[in-house]
Enzyme design. Structure first.
Site, PDB file in Angstrom:
ATOM      1  N   ASN A 190       0.835  -1.206   0.000  1.00  0.00           N
ATOM      2  CA  ASN A 190       0.000   0.000   0.000  1.00  0.00           C
ATOM      3  C   ASN A 190       0.867   1.251   0.000  1.00  0.00           C
ATOM      4  O   ASN A 190       0.542   2.261  -0.608  1.00  0.00           O
ATOM      5  CB  ASN A 190      -0.895   0.010   1.239  1.00  0.00           C
ATOM      6  CG  ASN A 190      -2.037  -0.987   1.118  1.00  0.00           C
ATOM      7  OD1 ASN A 190      -2.745  -1.015   0.124  1.00  0.00           O
ATOM      8  ND2 ASN A 190      -2.189  -1.833   2.114  1.00  0.00           N
ATOM      9  N   HIS A 220      10.619   1.601   6.191  1.00  0.00           N
ATOM     10  CA  HIS A 220      10.338   2.219   4.893  1.00  0.00           C
ATOM     11  C   HIS A 220      11.440   3.226   4.632  1.00  0.00           C
ATOM     12  O   HIS A 220      11.661   4.118   5.467  1.00  0.00           O
ATOM     13  CB  HIS A 220       9.000   2.955   4.913  1.00  0.00           C
ATOM     14  CG  HIS A 220       7.856   2.110   5.370  1.00  0.00           C
ATOM     15  ND1 HIS A 220       7.343   1.084   4.612  1.00  0.00           N
ATOM     16  CD2 HIS A 220       7.142   2.110   6.516  1.00  0.00           C
ATOM     17  CE1 HIS A 220       6.344   0.516   5.256  1.00  0.00           C
ATOM     18  NE2 HIS A 220       6.206   1.112   6.418  1.00  0.00           N
TER      19      HIS A 220
HETATM   20  N1  NAD Z   1      -1.809   2.552   3.718  1.00  0.00           N
HETATM   21  C1  NAD Z   1      -1.133   1.892   4.636  1.00  0.00           C
HETATM   22  O1  NAD Z   1      -0.023   2.290   5.012  1.00  0.00           O
HETATM   23  C2  NAD Z   1      -1.713   0.644   5.249  1.00  0.00           C
HETATM   24  C3  NAD Z   1      -1.025   0.013   6.288  1.00  0.00           C
HETATM   25  C4  NAD Z   1      -1.611  -1.111   6.881  1.00  0.00           C
HETATM   26  C5  NAD Z   1      -2.824  -1.600   6.412  1.00  0.00           C
HETATM   27  N2  NAD Z   1      -3.448  -0.974   5.387  1.00  0.00           N
HETATM   28  C6  NAD Z   1      -4.727  -1.497   4.866  1.00  0.00           C
HETATM   29  O2  NAD Z   1      -5.667  -1.548   5.913  1.00  0.00           O
HETATM   30  C7  NAD Z   1      -6.404  -2.762   5.826  1.00  0.00           C
HETATM   31  C8  NAD Z   1      -6.982  -3.130   7.187  1.00  0.00           C
HETATM   32  O3  NAD Z   1      -5.925  -3.411   8.091  1.00  0.00           O
HETATM   33  P1  NAD Z   1      -6.241  -4.049   9.532  1.00  0.00           P
HETATM   34  O4  NAD Z   1      -4.926  -4.248  10.202  1.00  0.00           O
HETATM   35  O5  NAD Z   1      -7.304  -3.281  10.234  1.00  0.00           O
HETATM   36  O6  NAD Z   1      -6.815  -5.485   9.072  1.00  0.00           O
HETATM   37  P2  NAD Z   1      -7.670  -6.525   9.912  1.00  0.00           P
HETATM   38  O7  NAD Z   1      -7.490  -7.830   9.240  1.00  0.00           O
HETATM   39  O8  NAD Z   1      -7.405  -6.405  11.370  1.00  0.00           O
HETATM   40  O9  NAD Z   1      -9.197  -6.031   9.679  1.00  0.00           O
HETATM   41  C9  NAD Z   1      -9.823  -6.057   8.403  1.00  0.00           C
HETATM   42  C10 NAD Z   1     -11.311  -5.754   8.626  1.00  0.00           C
HETATM   43  O10 NAD Z   1     -11.947  -5.578   7.360  1.00  0.00           O
HETATM   44  C11 NAD Z   1     -13.101  -6.407   7.294  1.00  0.00           C
HETATM   45  N3  NAD Z   1     -13.338  -6.747   5.886  1.00  0.00           N
HETATM   46  C12 NAD Z   1     -12.600  -7.539   5.074  1.00  0.00           C
HETATM   47  N4  NAD Z   1     -13.129  -7.557   3.831  1.00  0.00           N
HETATM   48  C13 NAD Z   1     -14.226  -6.751   3.859  1.00  0.00           C
HETATM   49  C14 NAD Z   1     -15.180  -6.349   2.893  1.00  0.00           C
HETATM   50  N5  NAD Z   1     -15.124  -6.803   1.630  1.00  0.00           N
HETATM   51  N6  NAD Z   1     -16.165  -5.487   3.283  1.00  0.00           N
HETATM   52  C15 NAD Z   1     -16.226  -5.008   4.537  1.00  0.00           C
HETATM   53  N7  NAD Z   1     -15.341  -5.365   5.502  1.00  0.00           N
HETATM   54  C16 NAD Z   1     -14.365  -6.220   5.162  1.00  0.00           C
HETATM   55  C17 NAD Z   1     -12.772  -7.605   8.171  1.00  0.00           C
HETATM   56  O11 NAD Z   1     -13.946  -8.244   8.596  1.00  0.00           O
HETATM   57  C18 NAD Z   1     -12.063  -6.886   9.326  1.00  0.00           C
HETATM   58  O12 NAD Z   1     -13.022  -6.309  10.190  1.00  0.00           O
HETATM   59  C19 NAD Z   1      -5.382  -3.762   5.252  1.00  0.00           C
HETATM   60  O13 NAD Z   1      -6.022  -4.812   4.553  1.00  0.00           O
HETATM   61  C20 NAD Z   1      -4.541  -2.919   4.322  1.00  0.00           C
HETATM   62  O14 NAD Z   1      -5.018  -2.973   2.969  1.00  0.00           O
HETATM   63  C21 NAD Z   1      -2.931   0.137   4.799  1.00  0.00           C
END
Ligand code: NAD
Length: 268
Positions: A190, A220
């Site tokens: 990401n 990073h």
């Molecule tokens: N930009 C960045 O720097 C960065 C860094 C870390 C994570 N992220 C993104 O953030 C996301 C979430 O991270 P997290 O640690 O909270 O993950 P996590 O696995 O703890 O939580 C993911 C949540 O999303 C829900 N979910 C999954 N698919 C879904 C859908 N289609 N519709 C609705 N809800 C859905 C799951 O049920 C869960 O509640 C990661 O998948 C990643 O893409 C971005």
């Protein structure tokens, strides 16, 4: 002043931290909703003060001022087009999903047509303001290095014949463009996607993915050189205590973005 209305997509590590902080905020405070798929295990984690939303019609009825995606690439595809179509601003964290040019163009078109806005979070990275400033520099060279401990890449290391437990030297898993990196490791890069979109695009942003047994956390490293000067940035993020795959700082970065969104004073 009435409470600000925020709909979260997902309720995992990042959204959970965001909800805890927003529910504690006062004056004017926040009314929260969480969009989750029917049967999602995360529904059990949602506190009573947060309305569970099951689909786009319930998001529309909740009438959020801002939607925040913290749920992954599939969720960006599932829910973000619909929210933009409702004319809503959507802050997304799963920016890697935008490496698909056709999908990104579709989102931009939907936002334009429906009056919505796609807001991209800085997430685990800093320095995007500088990268935006030099994006049109004539002699720009932008490179991003992800340096993580072996545990973060155990499957990839095993595939290359390395034992993650006994790895003694750094191994470069990938070297190429941000477009190739995002397509190969969509869930992990990401940050590379955010950098490419802030900067000169996916083709002109170089990426190295290094697995390093001596890495102090999820590191990073960004270097930008141009006729305007040089930026070298190094960040070592601690993993989230709830989800070691995500950096702990990401929820704080999204909270800072939410604060900016509603603030009369904006730092661009
Ligand atoms: N930009 C960045 O720097 C960065 C860094 C870390 C994570 N992220 C993104 O953030 C996301 C979430 O991270 P997290 O640690 O909270 O993950 P996590 O696995 O703890 O939580 C993911 C949540 O999303 C829900 N979910 C999954 N698919 C879904 C859908 N289609 N519709 C609705 N809800 C859905 C799951 O049920 C869960 O509640 C990661 O998948 C990643 O893409 C971005």
């Amino acid at each position: 002043m009435s409470a600000r209305r925020v709909a979260l997509i997902g309720f995992g590590a990042i959204a959970g931290d965001i909800a805890t902080a927003l529910l504690a905020a006062r004056e004017p405070g926040y009314a929260l909703g969480a969009l989750l798929r029917p049967g999602s295990a995360s529904r059990a984690r949602v506190p009573e003060a947060v309305a569970v939303l099951s689909g786009l019609d319930e998001v529309a009825a909740f009438a959020p001022d801002l939607v925040i995606e913290a749920a992954g690439h599939e969720a960006v595809r599932d829910s973000v087009p619909g929210c933009l179509g409702l004319g809503l601003p959507v802050l997304i964290s799963s920016i890697g999903a935008l490496h698909d040019e056709a999908f990104f163009a579709e989102l931009v078109g939907t936002a334009r047509k429906g009056g919505g806005r796609l807001l991209l979070a800085s997430g685990a990275l800093g320095g995007l303001d500088y990268v935006r400033a030099v994006r049109h520099a004539k002699q720009l060279a932008l490179r991003y290095e992800s340096r993580k401990p072996p545990a973060a890449w155990s499957a990839e290391l095993a595939r290359l014949g390395h034992d993650p437990e006994t790895l003694a030297q750094p191994v470069t898993l990938f070297s190429g463009t941000a477009r190739e990196a995002a397509a190969l490791y969509p869930q992990n890069l990401n940050v590379a996607a955010a950098l490419a979109l802030a900067g000169p695009g996916f083709e002109a942003t170089g990426v190295d993915v290094v697995c390093d047994p001596a890495a102090a956390g999820n590191m990073h490293i960004v270097t930008a050189t141009s006729e305007f000067g040089t930026m070298t940035l190094e960040i070592a993020n601690r993993p989230s205590p709830t989800n070691p795959k995500s950096s702990w700082i990401v929820a704080q970065a999204l909270l800072a973005a939410i604060d900016q969104y509603f603030s009369p004073v904006v730092m661009l």
